[in-house]
Scaffold this active site. Structure first.
Site, short mmCIF file in Angstrom:
data_model
loop_
_atom_site.label_atom_id
_atom_site.label_comp_id
_atom_site.label_asym_id
_atom_site.label_seq_id
_atom_site.Cartn_x
_atom_site.Cartn_y
_atom_site.Cartn_z
N HIS A 17 0.77 -1.07 -0.06
CA HIS A 17 0.00 0.04 -0.14
C HIS A 17 1.05 1.16 -0.30
CE1 HIS A 17 -3.51 -2.47 0.97
NE2 HIS A 17 -2.52 -3.21 1.65
N LEU A 18 0.83 1.95 -1.22
CA LEU A 18 1.77 3.45 -1.18
C LEU A 18 0.89 4.51 -0.91
CD1 LEU A 18 3.67 2.43 -4.32
CD2 LEU A 18 4.78 2.89 -1.90
N ARG A 19 -0.58 4.59 -0.84
CA ARG A 19 -1.32 5.71 -0.54
C ARG A 19 -1.04 6.65 -1.53
NH1 ARG A 19 -3.63 1.86 2.61
NH2 ARG A 19 -2.95 2.20 4.78
N ASN A 43 -6.44 0.22 -3.11
CA ASN A 43 -7.59 0.76 -2.11
C ASN A 43 -7.48 2.15 -1.73
OD1 ASN A 43 -5.50 -0.13 -0.78
ND2 ASN A 43 -6.74 -0.79 1.27
N LYS A 101 -7.72 -7.08 -7.90
CA LYS A 101 -7.79 -7.41 -6.56
C LYS A 101 -9.48 -7.46 -6.06
CE LYS A 101 -6.43 -7.70 -2.19
NZ LYS A 101 -5.93 -6.83 -1.25
N HIS A 176 -1.79 -12.16 1.87
CA HIS A 176 -1.41 -12.02 3.24
C HIS A 176 -2.01 -13.26 3.91
CE1 HIS A 176 -5.05 -9.92 2.85
NE2 HIS A 176 -4.53 -8.67 2.71
N ASP A 249 2.45 -6.08 2.67
CA ASP A 249 1.35 -5.85 3.02
C ASP A 249 1.64 -4.34 3.83
OD1 ASP A 249 -1.36 -5.15 3.14
OD2 ASP A 249 -1.72 -6.80 4.77
N HIS A 253 -0.52 4.19 8.44
CA HIS A 253 -1.52 5.05 8.79
C HIS A 253 -0.92 6.00 9.72
CE1 HIS A 253 -5.20 2.56 7.36
NE2 HIS A 253 -4.44 1.43 7.36
N ALA A 265 -6.53 -0.64 10.68
CA ALA A 265 -5.68 -1.78 10.29
C ALA A 265 -4.69 -1.61 9.40
CB ALA A 265 -6.57 -2.85 9.83
C1 NCD Z 1 -4.55 -2.62 4.60
C2 NCD Z 1 -4.80 -1.06 4.52
O1 NCD Z 1 -4.41 -0.36 5.62
O2 NCD Z 1 -5.04 -0.58 3.26
N1 NCD Z 1 -4.66 -2.98 5.98
C3 NCD Z 1 -4.24 -3.87 6.64
O3 NCD Z 1 -4.38 -4.29 7.63
N2 NCD Z 1 -3.61 -4.88 5.96
C4 NCD Z 1 -5.84 -3.09 3.75
C5 NCD Z 1 -5.58 -4.68 3.69
O4 NCD Z 1 -4.52 -5.13 2.94
O5 NCD Z 1 -6.26 -5.52 4.16
ZN ZN Z 2 -3.08 -5.12 1.95
#
Ligand code: NCD
Ligand code: ZN
Length: 355
Positions: A17-19, A43, A101, A176, A249, A253, A265
Site C-alpha cells: 500500500h503506497l497511498r 484501495n 484485486k 497475506h 502488506d 496509517h 488496520a
Molecule cells: C490494509 C490497508 O490499510 O490498506 N490494512 C491491513 O491491515 N492490511 C488493507 C488490507 O490489505 O487489508
Molecule cells: Zn493489503
C-alpha cells in the site's frame, strides 16, 4: 559470499500500500530502495477501478521515485460488481495493469466499494482465466456471525473453493495468508494457486496485539492468529516452495488513526521488511531458500523476468536499531517493531548502509 554476507537477486514486493499525496512521497523511497517492483494495492479512498485510474495513479507514483532508484510499480485494478471485462483485458494486454484485486465489501480499509455478490464478477474472471491475469484475493468473509479469527478459514471453504472449481485455470494469489488452513489449502492446489506472506505474520502472533495492554500498532487485517498458525507460515515461507512469496502488506496509517477508539488496520513495515524476513530464515537455518521467497517465486508466478540488480545483506554482530518513524505534515507513521533482534543489514550497490 561469506557466512556474514548474502548477495542475491533484488527482491520484489507482491503486496504493498503506497497511498497517495504526502504519505506516498514519504513512504515510497523505503520501497524503491529495497525492491525492484511492487504490486501496488488499489484501495485508495477513491479506489483505482479502471485502467484510466491506474494510469493516473502510476504517474503520481512515478513522479515520486527518487532518481537514484530503479523501481517499477505494477498497477492493480480494484474489482467492483461493475468492472468491465473489456477494460481489464485491454489494460492487461497493453501492460498497463498486472492484476485485479478482490476486496469483499466491508473486509478491510477502503473496501466499501468492493464485491458483495461473487457471481457478479464471473464475467471478469472468465476473461482473466483466458488471458492468464492474476486474481488477487483478500480472503476473509465479512459475515457478522463469523468470528474474526475464523474468517480466513471460512472464506476458503465457502468462497475460494467454489471459485477454484468454476475457474480451474485462473491464476489466484491468496493475499497475506495468516492460517495453517490457508497454507494447507495452497499446498493442495497446483501452481496456479499461490500466496503472499507478510514479514509481520512471520514474527508475531495475536499475543503481540493483546497481551499486556492493547497494542494498536500490531493490528492489521487479516488479524494475527495463534502461534500454531505463525509456525505454519514460517514453514511454508522457508521451504522455498514456489507457491509462496513475500508481500509486505506495508500499510501506513497515521499513529493517531491507529491509537484510537476505533483504530485503523495496517502495519508500516517496509523499512525493515527484508531484515525481518532474513532473520526468520536464519533462525530456521534456511538462508539458502531466502532468494526464492524474496526474489524468484513471485516473478515466476507473475511470469516476469527476475530483476537484474542485486541486493547485499551484511550480518552485523550488534542488533540493528529500529527504523525511524516517518514524520509528515499531518502526523507520524510508526515503523514496525518486530519484537526480536535483527542482524541482517541491507547495503546499497556501493556497499553503503540503506536507511
Ligand atoms: C490494509 C490497508 O490499510 O490498506 N490494512 C491491513 O491491515 N492490511 C488493507 C488490507 O490489505 O487489508
Ligand atoms: Zn493489503
Amino acid at each position: 559470499m561469506s557466512s556474514s554476507t548474502l548477495t542475491f537477486t533484488m527482491p520484489d514486493d507482491w503486496h504493498l500500500h503506497l497511498r497517495s499525496g504526502e504519505m506516498l512521497k514519504q513512504v515510497l523511497p523505503f520501497t524503491s530502495q529495497h525492491f525492484g517492483r511492487a504490486i501496488v494495492m488499489p484501495n485508495l479512498p477513491s479506489p483505482v477501478v479502471t485502467v484510466a485510474d491506474a494510469e493516473v495513479y502510476r504517474q503520481e507514483i512515478t513522479a515520486c521515485i527518487p532518481e537514484t532508484d530503479n523501481f517499477t510499480p505494477l498497477m492493480v485494478l480494484y474489482l467492483t460488481e461493475k468492472t468491465d471485462p473489456k477494460d481489464v483485458k485491454a489494460g492487461f494486454l497493453a501492460g498497463k495493469v498486472a492484476a485485479v484485486k478482490l476486496y469483499p465489501a466491508g473486509a478491510t480499509t477502503h473496501s466499501d466499494a468492493g464485491v458483495k455478490d461473487l457471481e457478479k464478477i464471473y464475467p471478469v474472471l472468465t476473461v482473466m482465466e483466458t488471458i492468464g491475469m492474476p486474481f488477487l484475493v483478500h480472503g476473509e468473509v465479512v459475515d457478522a456471525e463469523i468470528d474474526i479469527f475464523d474468517r480466513e478459514a471460512v472464506f476458503i471453504e465457502t468462497k475460494l473453493m467454489p471459485i477454484r472449481e468454476r475457474f480451474p485455470k485462473l491464476k489466484i494469489v491468496f493475499e497475506h495468508l495468516t492460517t495453517k488452513e490457508g497454507v494447507d489449502y495452497v499446498l493442495s492446489c497446483d501452481q496456479d494457486t499461490a500466496a503472499t506472506i507478510t514479514p509481520h505474520h512471520l514474527v508475531i502472533n495475536r499475543n503481540a496485539l493483546l497481551v499486556g495492554g492493547l497494542k494498536p500498532h500490531y493490528y492489521c487485517l487479516p488479524v494475527a492468529k495463534r502461534e500454531q498458525h505463525r509456525l505454519a507460515l514460517v514453514k511454508a515461507a522457508t521451504s522455498g516452495d514456489s507457491q509462496f512469496f513475500l508481500g509486505t502488506d506495508s500499510a501506513p496509517h497515521l499513529a493517531e488513526a491507529k491509537e484510537s477508539a476505533c483504530g485503523c488496520a495496517g502495519i508500516f513495515n517496509v523499512a525493515n521488511a527484508i531484515s525481518v524476513v532474513a532473520q526468520v530464515f536464519e533462525q530456521e537455518k534456511a538462508l539458502d531458500q531466502l532468494e526464492k521467497f524474496l526474489s524468484l517465486n513471485g516473478a515466476d508466478f507473475y511470469q516476469l523476468p527476475y530483476n537484474r540488480q542485486k541486493m547485499t545483506l551484511v550480518r552485523q554482530h550488534k542488533p540493528l536499531s529500529l527504523p525511524e518513524n516517518i514524520k509528515i505534515a499531518e502526523g507520524e507513521v510508526l515503523a514496525f517493531d518486530p519484537l526480536l533482534d535483527l542482524h541482517w543489514d541491507v547495503q546499497n550497490p556501493l556497499g553503503m548502509k540503506i536507511k
